[in-house]
Design a protein around this motif. Structure first.
Motif, PDB file in Angstrom:
ATOM      1  N   UNK A 191       0.825  -1.213   0.000  1.00 29.92           N
ATOM      2  CA  UNK A 191       0.000   0.000   0.000  1.00 29.92           C
ATOM      3  C   UNK A 191       0.863   1.268   0.000  1.00 29.92           C
ATOM      4  N   UNK A 192       2.075   1.154  -0.518  1.00 33.00           N
ATOM      5  CA  UNK A 192       3.024   2.257  -0.449  1.00 33.00           C
ATOM      6  C   UNK A 192       2.791   3.377  -1.427  1.00 33.00           C
ATOM      7  N   UNK A 193       1.771   3.226  -2.305  1.00 34.72           N
ATOM      8  CA  UNK A 193       1.511   4.285  -3.290  1.00 34.72           C
ATOM      9  C   UNK A 193       0.114   4.882  -3.136  1.00 34.72           C
ATOM     10  N   UNK A 194      -0.609   4.509  -2.070  1.00 35.30           N
ATOM     11  CA  UNK A 194      -1.969   4.999  -1.879  1.00 35.30           C
ATOM     12  C   UNK A 194      -1.945   6.495  -1.572  1.00 35.30           C
ATOM     13  N   UNK A 195      -2.663   7.269  -2.402  1.00 38.55           N
ATOM     14  CA  UNK A 195      -2.676   8.719  -2.258  1.00 38.55           C
ATOM     15  C   UNK A 195      -4.038   9.262  -1.817  1.00 38.55           C
ATOM     16  N   UNK A 196      -5.108   8.608  -2.237  1.00 34.75           N
ATOM     17  CA  UNK A 196      -6.449   9.071  -1.886  1.00 34.75           C
ATOM     18  C   UNK A 196      -7.218   7.940  -1.219  1.00 34.75           C
ATOM     19  N   UNK A 197      -7.777   8.233  -0.051  1.00 31.42           N
ATOM     20  CA  UNK A 197      -8.654   7.294   0.643  1.00 31.42           C
ATOM     21  C   UNK A 197      -9.955   8.019   0.934  1.00 31.42           C
ATOM     22  N   UNK A 198     -11.046   7.560   0.310  1.00 25.07           N
ATOM     23  CA  UNK A 198     -12.352   8.192   0.471  1.00 25.07           C
ATOM     24  C   UNK A 198     -13.359   7.134   0.883  1.00 25.07           C
ATOM     25  N   UNK A 199     -14.024   7.363   2.008  1.00 25.98           N
ATOM     26  CA  UNK A 199     -15.001   6.407   2.537  1.00 25.98           C
ATOM     27  C   UNK A 199     -16.279   7.169   2.849  1.00 25.98           C
ATOM     28  N   UNK A 200     -17.400   6.672   2.315  1.00 29.14           N
ATOM     29  CA  UNK A 200     -18.668   7.373   2.490  1.00 29.14           C
ATOM     30  C   UNK A 200     -19.796   6.364   2.690  1.00 29.14           C
ATOM     31  N   UNK A 201     -20.666   6.632   3.672  1.00 26.27           N
ATOM     32  CA  UNK A 201     -21.861   5.829   3.926  1.00 26.27           C
ATOM     33  C   UNK A 201     -21.530   4.351   4.137  1.00 26.27           C
ATOM     34  N   UNK A 202     -20.521   4.093   4.918  1.00 25.00           N
ATOM     35  CA  UNK A 202     -20.203   2.727   5.330  1.00 25.00           C
ATOM     36  C   UNK A 202     -20.594   2.631   6.799  1.00 25.00           C
ATOM     37  N   UNK A 203     -21.849   2.249   7.058  1.00 27.47           N
ATOM     38  CA  UNK A 203     -22.462   2.442   8.365  1.00 27.47           C
ATOM     39  C   UNK A 203     -22.072   1.403   9.404  1.00 27.47           C
ATOM     40  N   UNK A 204     -21.334   0.370   9.018  1.00 32.15           N
ATOM     41  CA  UNK A 204     -20.886  -0.625  10.004  1.00 32.15           C
ATOM     42  C   UNK A 204     -19.422  -0.427  10.374  1.00 32.15           C
ATOM     43  N   UNK A 205     -18.789   0.534   9.799  1.00 30.37           N
ATOM     44  CA  UNK A 205     -17.363   0.774  10.000  1.00 30.37           C
ATOM     45  C   UNK A 205     -17.153   1.606  11.258  1.00 30.37           C
ATOM     46  N   UNK A 206     -16.266   1.138  12.144  1.00 28.99           N
ATOM     47  CA  UNK A 206     -15.994   1.883  13.387  1.00 28.99           C
ATOM     48  C   UNK A 206     -14.643   2.596  13.355  1.00 28.99           C
ATOM     49  N   UNK A 207     -13.786   2.214  12.426  1.00 32.02           N
ATOM     50  CA  UNK A 207     -12.492   2.875  12.274  1.00 32.02           C
ATOM     51  C   UNK A 207     -12.047   2.711  10.823  1.00 32.02           C
ATOM     52  N   UNK A 208     -11.024   3.468  10.448  1.00 33.17           N
ATOM     53  CA  UNK A 208     -10.572   3.416   9.055  1.00 33.17           C
ATOM     54  C   UNK A 208      -9.458   2.403   8.861  1.00 33.17           C
ATOM     55  N   UNK A 209      -8.365   2.590   9.596  1.00 35.74           N
ATOM     56  CA  UNK A 209      -7.253   1.653   9.417  1.00 35.74           C
ATOM     57  C   UNK A 209      -6.546   1.423  10.748  1.00 35.74           C
ATOM     58  N   UNK A 210      -5.983   0.216  10.913  1.00 37.63           N
ATOM     59  CA  UNK A 210      -5.199  -0.080  12.112  1.00 37.63           C
ATOM     60  C   UNK A 210      -3.796   0.510  11.971  1.00 37.63           C
ATOM     61  N   UNK A 211      -3.045   0.662  13.062  1.00 34.71           N
ATOM     62  CA  UNK A 211      -1.691   1.225  12.991  1.00 34.71           C
ATOM     63  C   UNK A 211      -0.757   0.439  12.077  1.00 34.71           C
ATOM     64  N   UNK A 212      -0.915  -0.880  12.021  1.00 34.46           N
ATOM     65  CA  UNK A 212      -0.027  -1.686  11.186  1.00 34.46           C
ATOM     66  C   UNK A 212      -0.169  -1.342   9.710  1.00 34.46           C
ATOM     67  N   UNK A 213      -1.360  -0.891   9.315  1.00 32.00           N
ATOM     68  CA  UNK A 213      -1.568  -0.452   7.933  1.00 32.00           C
ATOM     69  C   UNK A 213      -1.193   1.009   7.774  1.00 32.00           C
ATOM     70  N   UNK A 214      -1.552   1.824   8.748  1.00 33.14           N
ATOM     71  CA  UNK A 214      -1.292   3.261   8.650  1.00 33.14           C
ATOM     72  C   UNK A 214       0.185   3.548   8.427  1.00 33.14           C
ATOM     73  N   UNK A 215       1.043   2.789   9.051  1.00 35.13           N
ATOM     74  CA  UNK A 215       2.480   3.054   8.909  1.00 35.13           C
ATOM     75  C   UNK A 215       2.990   2.746   7.493  1.00 35.13           C
ATOM     76  N   UNK A 216       2.187   2.008   6.712  1.00 32.94           N
ATOM     77  CA  UNK A 216       2.573   1.707   5.329  1.00 32.94           C
ATOM     78  C   UNK A 216       2.193   2.823   4.363  1.00 32.94           C
ATOM     79  N   UNK A 217       1.257   3.694   4.772  1.00 34.51           N
ATOM     80  CA  UNK A 217       0.687   4.677   3.841  1.00 34.51           C
ATOM     81  C   UNK A 217       1.586   5.911   3.769  1.00 34.51           C
TER      82      UNK A 217
END
Length: 1466
Positions: free
Chosen positions: A1301-1327
């Motif tokens: 996931x080292x090239x991810x530039x845009x993350x857009x999330x809309x109307x995902x009503x079961x989601x309580x968080x976006x990403x865990x730290x283990x993923x966030x450090x890759x972005x």
């Protein structure tokens, strides 16, 4: 003899043999050792002899027979030795036997060594010939653009009938690099026994060329003469079984016989590869395939430049400059490499200086550019064989960078300057210039233009070289948007040509002394008023060409009469009121007012008796041409008047009294004046009314080229032939809004009709039959015919007349028929069975039919047989069209074998409601029951009911109601025989054909008469199937082992509501080149690939080249493939899914949920062993999206479910917390781990309204062993999720050592009503390059970055690149991150927070946000305007904003509760 003697004698007979035999045992070790020594000596001797043989063969010598015999004996001895060793190792031979054989072999070897003495005398041998060196530009060979060409070159080299091919391109483009790479790979792949290469060069030397080839073959050329050396080389090459000879840098045609290279029939396995800057030279050498190498695409050019310039370009301040520098290199590899290496690790100032030099075409200080790049291109210029070609080349540098240069300008400038020897007419000059330009393009000094054949382009680097050369010849070229004044006078005074191109020239010199100036071109932006100084031209007495472009001035400077040598005067898009001074320029030969605003031609133009060309194209304000002006231009050769609405004098008014001067002043010219011009050879004119056209005065010059519109030109051609500015005229006639009798009565029109190559007829009244009514000779010259807008036309060609139909349309290439409401047939004859002459329509390439309501078919089969040149067939909006080709009643059995459309590449069928097939009479009739349930049988009963409710009405509108007992004919576009008619079809479009049920029915397709398997539509690249309301199959009845469709790259299917799947597996596995799949609004479709009865083949990989997948509004789509076929997604770049509510995973489902009960009942009714075997058949390495199973929901509660381990064994399901909820149902991951590992090139994911997925990326089963640490989804740059109602995790917790996931530039999330968080730290450090985060309308979101898990080590998360965050309508969002592990935000510039009432802080710690200046806040609840807040710190700002909002919200809530209480009490 006594007894003792006898005993001794007898003993001797026995003892000696016994002694000898015992000796074999006693001397076993020594015998074996001696043999080993002798064998090694023999091997050495053999190797020496073979070196001698090799050297002798390379020099064309014959090997002595005794040497060949000796080699054969040695080979046998050594082979036996190997066999003996093998047997002894296996325990087959006892020591005695081995020792005995060793002794015998040693003696044989001694004999062979002795025999070799006479012919082995040397102690040294010549070294093996050197190979071809590596390519000069490393890395470029792996670029996609080059790889494609290299593959094509290899295909040509493998072709049996191709002996010579060529790689062509401009200097520095990479021809030699490509040739060397071809040589290397050809040798590595053993495509040829020998590969040799010689540089021919500009100054070719046959002896040198021969020497280079001989050296690479190890051949010593002992003869002195070129002819003798050629014989020696020829003999050597003939002896090689297969050889590739590369002749590099060929400038002129080279006779390979003189070199000594066998060619063609002399040696079929001797192939020649040329590289050249001259396509003409390769053509003259009869190269059978020529591969032009083009400039590198932008992305490849940038990658090469980065590799040359090094890491310094990654500096933020230097990066944009480097981009511009790379762009200036124009994709030319040698320029990219030279400039990149020259600027490697240089400072920003040096980069900026280099950029400025490149833009101004004076890069004197860039190391190597002049010597390596410019000198190479200048060499091509110097090699041009004529001064005319050199002059035309230099004229091209007068235009701005990247311009589409009108070749006509080169013609007119050249005529004005007298550049062409022995040329008297403008037409001859034009032909000469076009020939020169074509040769310049073949020499790759000029390029094709996207504007067509009458424009040309010059590469930026080539233009820089041209300017550099031209400056030495007195050219002054300044093309700079910001330039506002002329260059210094000193630089102008010695100039022979000046070109100034700017946005606006504000300051002009009062007087310029330019005695040598011959050409002046001034170009500005439109709508800028230019006031030319009165004496501007005073010092330009020698001026021959004046071109003013996009300039506005009231009148020409009065002293323009000093330009008595001016021959070409051109105004382009100028606004000029008074041009009367032109009458003083009596030597003027070319006068052009293209697109200029003039209202009247001045009478003074009658003085221009030498004028050869007058252009008034698009002078839309021109209303009056004085009488007798045109006729006075006695030498006029060419007149261009398209886009001019002159009120020509009607014929009946020619009897006006000539003595009435007052009336004559306001009068206009008559078209009869044109008839008197004896030199007129080219005429382009619009005539608004047929009444002003002379009827009985044909043109004096019968060879005149013409484009004439008579009538409303918009009706004739809304694009005006798209040839306003074309000067290579094809005789064209357009007639509109008149009666056929008006045409028949005009002698001039009848003359033009016979000569017309292009004829367009619109709204011609009373015309019934095109042929013979308008031209009794049958339009012998006609190539393009368009007929439309008439209710009277019944036939294009009526062969029932007395005329001979075989004579009509012999060279017609394009036929377009439209809005002919009563057209019955294109070709009508009362003798359908007679033989049809293929000369009629035999040259037809394009056929287009539009809005011909009553036309039932295009042609009969007898005519179809002759359409061997047809390339495009387009039929649109023909209500009664039933089939493209029909059987007219005779026996077509013999004819069918001969029907073929070998050139047909495109078929477009649109809005044909009654179409039942391409040719229905060529196949059997199949009767089917009209049952809707049959066509959507795999959908549940409720779904069918719903589908029937909203589809049956539409279906009945087309078909009507039909009784169950009445069968209908199944309508199929292509049958197994008609599908073979267009073998080279590339594009097929079928839209709105409501009667079609099948596109390709392949029933009966198997082998041909030669018992060879038939390949079906092997060239088809694009397939579009849309709005076919009855379509049930795209492919049907696919035979076992079919071949074909292997080049299909794109398929689009839309609004086919009875289609249940797209590909049967037998077709899907053929589509190895498929790149794009798009399916939209197909209500019944369940999966893309459906098994069609073939054997299960789990190892088949589908769609290895697909780069784009788009699925939209597919309510019953459940999976891509319901069976266990693999999808290979290594090439996919884009996934777009919209409204596919049942789609749970991008992988294949194990079973369809709807069918699972039925399947399970069958399985459970059998012994457990059968169930076990079935489960074991599931492919082992794959996870099909099912992350966990439960015991609930099965048909037998006692029956346990099983999960498939990664190793492929079965186990009882574990009971881990697969999700953070306690939901025991199945958890579906949209991208299973085995799919994720394949998505190496995926760049964009956009998922909209997909309620089924619960996990997006399943990471738990990723292979993260040390040997498998490749990053996953490392090209993904855009992730957009909208309306994924059940999505609980975007990233489900994976292995700690995960990379990706080292090239991810845009993350857009809309109307995902079961989601309580976006990403865990283990993923966030890759972005590491994430730039933008948008989270909107996610009601359960509490935090963006989740807490670190209990087993995870807490580490800092660095969002270095994030510059924008949007948080919108997140009622439960409390903070961005609940932990102090995201402290650095160096790029953050913008945070927008909208309706996030629970937000109290960003991160519970101090943050570093150096670029952030405020937080934008908006709340629609309070009807606020968006405002920006800042309290010096992000956390403090958020706390300050939302502390007040909460108080206000509480106050508002209390007020609402009080109001509600009062209302209830009332």
């Amino acid at each position: 003899m006594d007894a003792v003697s006898v005993i001794v004698t007898i003993g001797g007979y026995f003892v000696d043999p016994i002694k000898r035999q015992c000796g074999y045992l006693i001397h076993y070790n020594s015998n074996i050792k001696d043999l080993e020594i002798k064998i090694q000596k023999l091997r050495d001797k053999r190797d020496g002899v073979q070196l001698e043989i090799g050297a002798a063969k390379r020099n064309g010598q014959v090997i002595a027979p005794e040497v060949e015999t000796w080699i054969e004996k040695v080979r046998n001895i050594l082979d036996e030795d190997v066999e003996v060793n093998k047997m002894s190792l296996d325990g087959w031979c006892p020591c005695y036997s081995l020792s005995r054989k060793a002794k015998k072999k040693t003696l044989e070897i001694d004999g062979l060594l002795s025999d070799a003495a006479p012919f082995v005398t040397k102690v040294s041998y010549p070294p093996p010939p050197l190979g071809i060196g590596s390519s000069s530009i490393e890395g470029i060979v792996d670029f996609e653009s080059r790889t494609k060409i290299r593959k094509e070159v290899f295909e040509a080299l493998r072709a049996d009938k191709i002996n010579m091919i060529a790689i062509c391109g401009m200097g520095g483009i990479g021809k030699t690099t490509m040739a060397k790479e071809v040589a290397k790979r050809a040798k590595d792949d053993k495509l040829f026994d020998e590969v040799v290469m010689a540089v021919v060069s500009q100054k070719r030397d046959l002896s040198k060329i021969q020497g280079q080839i001989a050296d690479m073959l190890g051949l010593e050329l002992k003869r002195e003469s070129e002819g003798g050396r050629a014989e020696q080389l020829y003999s050597r090459l003939k002896d090689i079984k297969s050889v590739l000879v590369i002749l590099d840098d060929v400038w002129d045609a080279l006779d390979v016989d003189l070199v000594g290279i066998p060619y063609g029939g002399q040696h079929n396995r001797c192939k020649i590869l040329l590289t050249s800057r001259s396509e003409e030279a390769c053509t003259q050498m009869k190269a059978q395939k020529i591969f032009p190498i083009k400039f590198l695409p932008d992305e490849e050019a940038w990658n090469l430049f980065k590799g040359m310039a090094g890491n310094c370009i990654n500096t933020p301040s230097l990066h944009p400059i480097a981009k511009e520098v790379a762009k200036e290199c124009g994709g030319l590899p040698v320029a990219i490499v030279t400039v990149g290496r020259a600027l490697e690790n240089k400072s920003e100032f040096e980069w900026s200086a280099a950029l400025q030099q490149l833009k101004n075409a004076i890069p004197k200080n860039i190391s190597g550019l002049d010597s390596k790049v410019y000198s190479s291109i200048e060499l091509s210029y110097s090699y041009l064989k004529s001064d005319e070609a050199k002059s035309c080349f230099l004229l091209c540098c007068l235009f701005a960078e990247d311009s589409n240069i009108p070749i006509e300008f080169l013609v007119r400038y050249g005529v004005g300057q007298r550049l062409f020897a022995k040329i008297d007419t403008v037409a001859d000059a034009r032909n000469r210039v076009h020939a020169i330009v074509k040769n310049l393009k073949r020499s790759f000094l000029l390029l094709d233009s996207e504007e067509g054949e009458e424009h040309v382009k010059m590469h930026d680097v080539v233009r820089d070289v041209a300017i550099s050369i031209a400056e030495n010849k007195g050219f002054l070229v300044r093309c700079n948007e910001t330039m506002e004044e002329w260059p210094e006078k000193d630089s102008c005074e010695c100039s022979t040509a000046i070109s100034l191109v700017s946005k606006e020239l504000k300051r002009y010199p009062d007087v310029l002394e330019c005695p040598k100036l011959e050409l002046l071109q001034l170009s500005c932006d439109k709508d800028t008023l230019q006031m030319l100084p009165p004496n501007l031209f005073t010092g330009m007495n020698g001026l021959k060409v004046l071109s003013l472009i996009n300039m506005s001035f009231p009148s020409l400077p009065q002293p323009i009469n000093v330009l008595q040598n001016l021959r070409t005067l051109q105004f382009v898009s100028c606004e000029i009121t008074d041009v009367s001074a032109i009458g003083e320029l009596r030597k003027l030969e070319i006068l052009s007012f293209i697109g200029s605003k003039i209202e009247e031609l001045p009478g003074e133009m009658r003085n221009l008796s030498y004028l050869k060309l007058l252009e008034l194209t698009e002078c839309s304000d021109l209303e009056r041409i004085p009488p007798d002006l045109l006729s006075s231009l006695s030498h006029l050769e060419e007149l261009y008047m398209f886009g001019v609405d002159v009120k020509w004098k009607p014929m009946e008014e020619e009897k006006e009294d000539e003595e009435e001067e007052e009336e004559k002043k306001g009068a206009n010219a008559s078209l009869t004046e044109l008839m008197s011009l004896s030199y007129l050879v080219a005429l382009k004119i619009q005539i608004p009314n047929i009444k002003v056209l002379p009827k009985d005065l044909p043109f004096k010059n019968e060879t005149i080229k013409f484009q004439i519109f008579v009538g409303n030109n918009v009706k004739i051609d809304e694009h005006n032939f798209t040839e306003y500015y074309d000067y290579l005229i094809k005789n064209s006639l357009g007639l509109a809004s008149c009666d056929v009798s008006d045409i028949a009565e005009s002698r001039m029109l009848l003359q033009l009709l016979k000569k017309s190559e292009i004829l367009k007829l619109k709204e011609i009244k009373y015309l019934k039959n095109i042929v013979y009514e308008l031209d009794k000779e049958g339009f012998q010259c006609l190539k393009v015919l368009e007929v439309g807008g008439s209710d009277d036309v019944e036939y294009v060609m009526d062969a029932t007349s007395d005329q001979n139909p075989r004579a009509a349309f012999p060279i017609l290439e394009s036929l377009k028929v439209f809005r002919l409401n009563n057209l019955k047939e294109i070709y009508h004859s009362q003798f359908p069975k007679r033989s049809f002459n293929s000369a009629c329509f035999g040259n037809l390439k394009s056929l287009c039919l539009e809005k011909c309501r009553h036309l039932k078919n295009v042609f009969s089969l007898s005519i179809a047989r002759g359409l061997v040149q047809l390339q495009k067939l387009e039929i649109d909006d023909c209500d009664d069209m039933e089939e493209c080709f029909h059987n007219e009643g005779e026996d077509e059995k013999a004819l069918n074998d001969k029907i073929m459309f070998p050139q047909l590449t495109s078929i477009e069928l649109d809005s044909l409601p009654r179409l039942i097939g391409f040719c229905t009479s060529m196949g059997p009739v199949e009767l089917v029951q009209p049952s809707l349930n049959r066509e959507v049988g795999r959908i549940s009963t409720d779904e069918v009911t719903n589908l029937e409710k909203h589809k049956m009405t539409d279906i009945q509108q087309h078909t009507g109601s039909f009784p169950k007992s009445t069968p209908i004919i199944s309508h199929k576009l292509f049958l197994s025989n008609t599908i073979l008619w267009p073998p080279n079809l590339k594009y097929l479009e079928v839209w709105k054909a409501d009667s079609l049920e099948v596109v390709f029915d392949l029933k009966g397709l198997n082998i041909n008469d030669d018992h060879q398997r038939i390949i079906v539509l092997a060239q088809l690249k694009t397939l579009e199937v849309k709005y076919l309301s009855k379509l049930t199959y795209v492919w049907k009845n696919v035979p076992l082992g079919i071949q074909g469709f292997q080049n299909l790259t794109s398929i689009e299917v839309s609004n086919c509501h009875r289609l249940r799947y797209l590909f049967p597996t037998s077709i899907a596995k053929l589509l190895v080149e498929l790149q794009s799949i798009e399916i939209e609004e197909c209500d019944a479709i369940e999966n893309i690939v459906q098994r069609d009865g073939e054997e299960e083949a789990t190892d088949i990989i589908l769609f290895p080249r697909v780069s784009s997948l788009k699925l939209q509004e597919l309510p019953n789509m459940m999976s891509l493939c319901i069976k266990t076929y693999s999808f290979e997604w290594s090439s996919i770049k884009e996934i777009y899914l919209y409204r596919c509510p049942k789609l749970k995973t991008i992988g294949s489902e194990i079973q369809s949920p709807r069918k699972s009960k039925e399947i399970n009942r069958e399985l459970y009714s059998r012994p457990n062993g059968f169930l076990w075997r079935c489960l074991e058949c599931i492919p082992r390495p794959k996870n099909y999206g099912l992350m966990a199973t439960s015991d609930q929901g099965t048909t037998n509660k006692s029956q346990r479910s099983y999960s498939v381990k990664k190793e492929g064994t079965l186990s009882k399901p574990k009971d881990p917390k697969v999700s953070d909820s306690n939901n025991p149902s199945k958890i579906w991951s949209f991208f299973p781990s085995h799919i994720i590992e394949r998505l190496k090139n995926l760049q964009s994911i956009e998922l909209i309204n997909l309620p089924s997925p619960e996990v997006l990326f399943q990471l738990e089963e990723l292979n993260v062993e040390e040997s498998h640490m490749a990053p996953i989804l490392d090209q993904l740059s855009e992730l957009i999720l909208y309306g994924l109602d059940n999505l609980m995790h975007i990233w489900k917790k994976g292995p700690e050592r995960i990379l990706g996931f080292g090239n991810l530039r845009l993350l857009e999330v809309c109307k995902c009503d079961s989601l309580t968080y976006l990403f865990p730290p283990s993923i966030a450090k890759l972005l590491v390059v994430l730039e933008e985060i948008r989270v909107v309308n996610c009601i359960k979101i509490e935090e963006i970055l989740a807490r670190t898990g209990e087993e995870e080590e807490e580490k800092d998360v660095l969002f270095y690149k994030v510059n924008s965050i949007l948080l919108h309508s997140l009622p439960n969002l409390k903070c961005f991150c609940p932990e102090t592990n995201a402290l650095e935000w160096p790029s953050l510039k913008e945070i927008r927070v909208i309706e996030c009432p629970s937000l109290s802080t960003f991160i519970p710690s101090n943050l570093n946000t150096p670029k952030l200046e405020g937080v934008s806040v908006y709340n629609s609840y309070f009807n606020e305007k968006e405002t920006c807040h800042w309290k010096g710190d992000l956390n403090a700002t958020i706390e300050n904003i939302f502390k007040g909002k909460k108080k206000q919200a509480n106050h508002e809530t209390q007020q609402e509760e009080q109001i509600e209480t009062i209302e209830n009490d009332m």
